[in-house]
Design a protein around this motif. Sequence first.
Motif, short mmCIF file in Angstrom:
data_model
loop_
_atom_site.label_atom_id
_atom_site.label_comp_id
_atom_site.label_asym_id
_atom_site.label_seq_id
_atom_site.Cartn_x
_atom_site.Cartn_y
_atom_site.Cartn_z
N ASN A 136 42.68 37.21 48.93
CA ASN A 136 44.01 37.62 49.42
C ASN A 136 44.36 39.04 48.97
O ASN A 136 45.52 39.34 48.65
N SER A 137 43.33 39.89 48.91
CA SER A 137 43.51 41.30 48.52
C SER A 137 44.02 41.45 47.08
O SER A 137 44.67 42.44 46.74
N VAL A 138 43.74 40.47 46.24
CA VAL A 138 44.14 40.50 44.84
C VAL A 138 42.93 40.08 43.99
O VAL A 138 42.14 39.23 44.39
N CYS A 139 42.79 40.70 42.81
CA CYS A 139 41.72 40.32 41.88
C CYS A 139 42.20 39.17 41.00
O CYS A 139 43.31 39.23 40.42
N TYR A 140 41.37 38.11 40.88
CA TYR A 140 41.72 36.94 40.07
C TYR A 140 40.63 36.70 39.04
O TYR A 140 39.44 36.94 39.28
N TYR A 141 41.08 36.18 37.88
CA TYR A 141 40.14 35.79 36.84
C TYR A 141 40.36 34.31 36.51
O TYR A 141 41.49 33.90 36.18
N PHE A 142 39.28 33.54 36.62
CA PHE A 142 39.31 32.11 36.28
C PHE A 142 38.28 31.87 35.18
O PHE A 142 37.08 32.05 35.42
N PRO A 143 38.68 31.50 33.97
CA PRO A 143 37.72 31.26 32.88
C PRO A 143 37.03 29.91 33.04
O PRO A 143 37.17 29.00 32.20
N LEU A 156 32.79 37.17 45.80
CA LEU A 156 32.09 37.80 44.68
C LEU A 156 31.61 39.19 45.05
O LEU A 156 31.67 40.12 44.25
N SER A 157 31.09 39.32 46.29
CA SER A 157 30.60 40.62 46.74
C SER A 157 31.72 41.64 46.80
O SER A 157 31.59 42.77 46.31
N ASP A 158 32.85 41.22 47.39
CA ASP A 158 34.00 42.13 47.45
C ASP A 158 34.55 42.38 46.06
O ASP A 158 35.02 43.48 45.75
N GLY A 159 34.50 41.32 45.21
CA GLY A 159 35.00 41.48 43.85
C GLY A 159 34.21 42.53 43.07
O GLY A 159 34.77 43.27 42.27
N CYS A 160 32.92 42.59 43.31
CA CYS A 160 32.08 43.58 42.62
C CYS A 160 32.49 45.00 42.99
O CYS A 160 32.34 45.93 42.20
N LYS A 161 33.00 45.16 44.22
CA LYS A 161 33.39 46.49 44.69
C LYS A 161 34.78 46.88 44.20
O LYS A 161 35.04 48.05 43.92
N HIS A 162 35.69 45.92 44.12
CA HIS A 162 37.10 46.24 43.88
C HIS A 162 37.67 45.63 42.61
O HIS A 162 38.80 45.96 42.25
N CYS A 163 36.92 44.73 41.94
CA CYS A 163 37.43 44.04 40.75
C CYS A 163 36.45 44.19 39.59
O CYS A 163 35.25 44.42 39.81
N PRO A 164 36.92 44.05 38.35
CA PRO A 164 36.01 44.10 37.19
C PRO A 164 35.01 42.94 37.23
O PRO A 164 35.19 41.96 37.96
N ALA A 165 33.97 43.07 36.42
CA ALA A 165 32.97 42.00 36.35
C ALA A 165 33.62 40.70 35.90
O ALA A 165 34.43 40.68 34.97
N GLY A 166 33.26 39.59 36.58
CA GLY A 166 33.81 38.30 36.24
C GLY A 166 35.07 37.95 37.02
O GLY A 166 35.54 36.81 36.94
#
Length: 266
Positions: free
Chosen positions: A136-143, A121-131
Amino acid sequence: MFTMSPGRRHRLAAVCLALLAAVLLILNIGLGIHYNKLTDSHLTLDDTERISKELVDLQDTYKTAVETMKDASKQVDSEMSRQMQTNWELEHQTKRSNDYKSQMEKVTKEIETMRSYLSMLSDGCKHCPAGWILMNSVCYYFPLKSNEVKTWKESRDFCQLQGGDLIIIDSRDEENTTVNYLKNYEAHTVMRFWIGLTDVHEEGTWKWWDGTLLAEGYWNDGEPNDHNNEDCAALYPKANFYKSWNDVKCDAQMKWICEKAPKSLS
């Protein structure tokens, strides 16, 4: 130094007292026989009284020994009863200790899982949109937090609006990481998720949405079976991630998994 437990000392004392009582009984019988023989001899009155007194004393000693032996036996029984209760308590405490150990292991595992999610989540906040989360160096979205479900095409449309697409699972590590994340998150709730795989254009020829042929699949036993025209693939989180895919009718309603490249990992 050699030490002896109280219970063992009591048992040894009881045995000794029993032996003493037996010896005294034998002496008592022996003296009685001896006294009977002496009655046939010429004895004085003093001799008879002395022998009678010795017999009385010997009988008293025997009675005392028997009473002492009974007391010792009662002490042994009491000690054995206390020892049994101690064993019961030890068994109870051991079970409690094992239960606490199992709970601690479970909590420790959950903490480690939460730590890994916090990192994502921390890395996601830096490199991925909210949520979204970074794995694996990829942004994922799980609803996962909503009750919203979509068809396979609607799921693709949603992902594309977010700048991504349905997940392409092209490595064993990505399959394992994805399934474990979902399995740990959903706990006892059964969910299924669309992935970007279909054979809608040619039955039996499974391709990812980008046209890449499926190289390695993780199908459940008996799948894909094209039951009632099932042309889209879905992921069912299982402990055995090698058997987590099913083919499903593309107009079925379920959750989905989006992926897209992160902003920047530098």
